[in-house]
Design an enzyme around this catalytic site. Structure first.
Site, PDB file in Angstrom:
ATOM      1  N   LYS A 177     -19.966  37.095  -4.412  1.00 41.43           N
ATOM      2  CA  LYS A 177     -21.188  37.852  -4.147  1.00 41.43           C
ATOM      3  C   LYS A 177     -21.240  39.064  -5.082  1.00 41.43           C
ATOM      4  O   LYS A 177     -20.428  39.992  -4.959  1.00 41.43           O
ATOM      5  CB  LYS A 177     -21.223  38.287  -2.681  1.00 41.43           C
ATOM      6  N   LYS A 277     -31.504  24.950   0.771  1.00 41.59           N
ATOM      7  CA  LYS A 277     -31.209  25.436   2.120  1.00 41.59           C
ATOM      8  C   LYS A 277     -32.208  24.768   3.082  1.00 41.59           C
ATOM      9  O   LYS A 277     -33.416  24.814   2.837  1.00 41.59           O
ATOM     10  CB  LYS A 277     -31.352  26.963   2.193  1.00 41.59           C
TER      11      LYS A 277
HETATM   12 MG    MG Z   1     -27.305  31.641  -3.363  1.00 40.97          MG
END
Ligand code: MG
Length: 379
Positions: A177, A277
């Site tokens: 991240k 997603k």
């Molecule tokens: Mg991503």
């Protein structure tokens, strides 16, 4: 068995009751931190239960990554389900195409609201057919599939130190991240890349966090590093501009939320890998449509959701396991990140890999004591 199947298929089935439950999902690691200082310590998940007049019951789940990731938030999921549910009573949950078209006509937009309902209806269809959902989504490729581990945003040395623990759990793909201060992010990428072993893959996911000048600096500074760059900037156009000035393999995620932009991104060669997603597309029906298009176009995929617990992890497993192996870049086992189990029978990570259930439907049985009383209950 065959008689039961035919009997059920010959009867129009009707949705009798739709209930939605709120479950808090705390994290083993305390908090999950990503670009721009965004952080969640307890996820607000919504579980949908759909009961039919045939006695079959299906379950789905939607769990936004907080209210500041995609245009989605926990109470919004429940409000949307309460809005849609009265329109769905009496409809056939096994006619997924018709049901999705009806939901889109009854409520504009709000794909994440529809995702949990669609997922629950796939659970029912699988039970009617007597097969796992992955069989209905195209068939099972191999014994299991590969997972990645997200490395929450921390100081560079801490993120690098976390790799060994995840590797010991079996992970071989790591998603770092970034999307913070570019100088620190360059350090993060270099520190974690130094830990990589042969055969492992590293993705630096900025989650829309950089402006173009920052992204340009980062990709140039790590040009010698074997790393994928994921969604560096907020808009599709900004990401495309960075894509055109770097030779790193490139992943798009937040910008790709439907077929129009997926087709445009393909025609402009905007990515090598796309992140599908389930709730971003509006459920398994639409995520599967996008998945199949990506296979036809030659685009590899990360298959996952925003976040979730046991039921979303089960749904991810069915979509990922029915994706041709060479096209599945990686997938996610969210239920191993959270401390609360909401269903029995959910797939469990083993050596950085996972497999979809072989039981009919999603193959899960919710723990009703964990779900508690419904916040939405329409019949
Ligand atoms: Mg991503």
């Amino acid at each position: 068995m065959a008689e039961t199947f035919l009997n059920k298929m010959s009867l129009p089935m009707k949705i009798q009751r739709i209930a939605a439950y709120k479950v808090n999902l705390p994290l083993h690691e305390g908090s999950y931190d990503w670009s721009g200082g965004k952080s969640v310590s307890v996820f607000d998940s919504t579980i949908v239960r759909i009961e039919t007049d045939a006695g079959l019951v299906g379950h789905g789940e939607v769990c936004p990554l907080g209210p500041f990731y995609l245009p989605a938030y926990g109470p919004g999921a429940r409000a949307g389900i309460a809005e849609l549910a009265p329109h769905l009573i009496g409809r056939d949950p096994t006619e997924l195409g018709r049901l999705n078209r009806f939901m889109d006509a009854a409520l504009k937009g709000h794909p994440y609201v529809k995702s949990a309902i669609d997922m629950a209806c796939w659970d029912i269809l699988g039970q009617v057919a007597g097969v796992p959902v992955c069989a209905l989504l195209g068939g099972r490729y191999g014994n299991d599939f590969v997972l990645y581990r997200a490395i929450s945003q921390r100081p560079p040395d801490e993120m690098a130190a976390n790799v060994a623990g995840y590797r010991a759990e079996g992970y071989r793909r790591f998603q770092l991240k970034v999307g913070g201060d570019p100088d620190t992010d360059i350090e993060r990428i270099r520190a974690v890349a130094a830990e990589m072993q042969l055969g492992e893959k590293l993705v630096a996911d900025a989650n829309t966090g950089w402006l173009m000048h920052e992204a340009a600096r980062v990709v140039r500074a790590v040009r010698d590093v074997d790393v994928y760059i994921e969604q560096p900037c907020l808009s599709y156009e900004e990401c495309l501009a960075i894509r055109r000035r770097t030779d790193h393999p490139f992943v798009l995620d937040e910008s790709i939320d439907g077929m129009d932009i997926l087709l445009r991104a393909n025609s402009e060669q905007a990515m090598d890998v796309v992140n599908i997603k389930i709730s971003k597309f509006g459920g398994l029906t639409k995520a599967c449509q996008a998945r199949d298009l990506c296979v036809s176009l030659g685009i590899a995929m990360t298959i996952e959701d925003s976040w979730g617990g046991d039921i979303i992890t089960a749904a991810i497993a069915h979509l990922a396991h029915s994706t041709p192996t060479e096209f599945l870049f990686t997938a996610t086992d969210f239920n191993s990140y959270v401390t609360v189990s909401t269903a029995e029978g959910a797939p469990q990570r083993a050596k950085g890999r996972m497999a979809a259930s072989t039981a009919p439907g999603l193959g899960i049985t919710p723990r009703m004591d964990v779900l508690g009383d419904p916040l939405v209950d329409v019949s």
